[in-house]
Design a protein around this motif. Structure first.
Motif, PDB file in Angstrom:
ATOM      1  N   HIS A  11       0.855  -1.198   0.000  1.00 68.34           N
ATOM      2  CA  HIS A  11       0.000   0.000   0.000  1.00 68.34           C
ATOM      3  C   HIS A  11       0.882   1.236   0.000  1.00 68.34           C
ATOM      4  N   GLY A  13       0.521   5.429   0.183  1.00 71.69           N
ATOM      5  CA  GLY A  13      -0.318   6.607   0.382  1.00 71.69           C
ATOM      6  C   GLY A  13       0.517   7.686   1.054  1.00 71.69           C
ATOM      7  N   ARG A  18      -2.797  12.748   1.003  1.00 69.75           N
ATOM      8  CA  ARG A  18      -3.915  12.634   1.947  1.00 69.75           C
ATOM      9  C   ARG A  18      -4.390  14.020   2.357  1.00 69.75           C
ATOM     10  N   SER A  46      -6.231   1.515  -7.393  1.00 72.29           N
ATOM     11  CA  SER A  46      -6.005   2.952  -7.223  1.00 72.29           C
ATOM     12  C   SER A  46      -7.252   3.645  -6.706  1.00 72.29           C
ATOM     13  N   ILE A  59      -4.883   9.673  -4.738  1.00 76.64           N
ATOM     14  CA  ILE A  59      -4.943   9.624  -3.283  1.00 76.64           C
ATOM     15  C   ILE A  59      -4.036   8.516  -2.757  1.00 76.64           C
ATOM     16  N   ALA A  60      -4.226   7.305  -3.263  1.00 77.87           N
ATOM     17  CA  ALA A  60      -3.418   6.158  -2.821  1.00 77.87           C
ATOM     18  C   ALA A  60      -3.521   5.057  -3.870  1.00 77.87           C
ATOM     19  N   LEU A  79      -7.277   2.856   3.294  1.00 74.48           N
ATOM     20  CA  LEU A  79      -7.574   4.174   2.737  1.00 74.48           C
ATOM     21  C   LEU A  79      -8.501   4.958   3.653  1.00 74.48           C
ATOM     22  N   ASP A  82      -6.716   6.063   6.770  1.00 75.28           N
ATOM     23  CA  ASP A  82      -5.807   7.178   6.480  1.00 75.28           C
ATOM     24  C   ASP A  82      -6.561   8.502   6.342  1.00 75.28           C
TER      25      ASP A  82
END
Length: 97
Positions: A11, A13, A18, A46, A59-60, A79, A82
């Protein structure tokens, strides 16, 4: 001797992405995936938002061994943790599934 380790997930991010999403983007998140066409295979998941100029805002993203319920729920859980999204009121989620 145990079996060698096997890749499952990654992952990514960044804090700046963020913060940028939370402070300057519309409450819309689009989700998608694509195949990784290497000899290793896998999928790229994504999450993308929309900024004030209606442009895509990453975003991530995550690299997973395969696209399945477990991989998507893992990615969405990370996600939402976060981003501090508990209930999702006022948030629009877009997916092709």
């Amino acid at each position: 001797m145990g079996a060698p380790p096997v890749f499952q997930r990654l992952h990514i991010g960044f804090d700046a992405l963020r913060k940028g999403f939370l402070q300057g983007c519309r409450p819309i998140i689009g989700f998608d995936r694509c195949f990784l066409k290497t000899f290793l295979g896998g999928h790229l998941l994504s999450a993308v938002g929309r900024d004030g100029n209606n442009q895509m805002f990453p975003i991530a993203w995550a690299v997973v061994k395969g696209e399945n319920y477990e991989s998507w729920s893992w990615f969405l859980r990370l996600l939402f943790d976060d981003l501090g999204i508990a209930q999702g009121y006022g948030l629009t989620l877009i997916s092709d599934q």
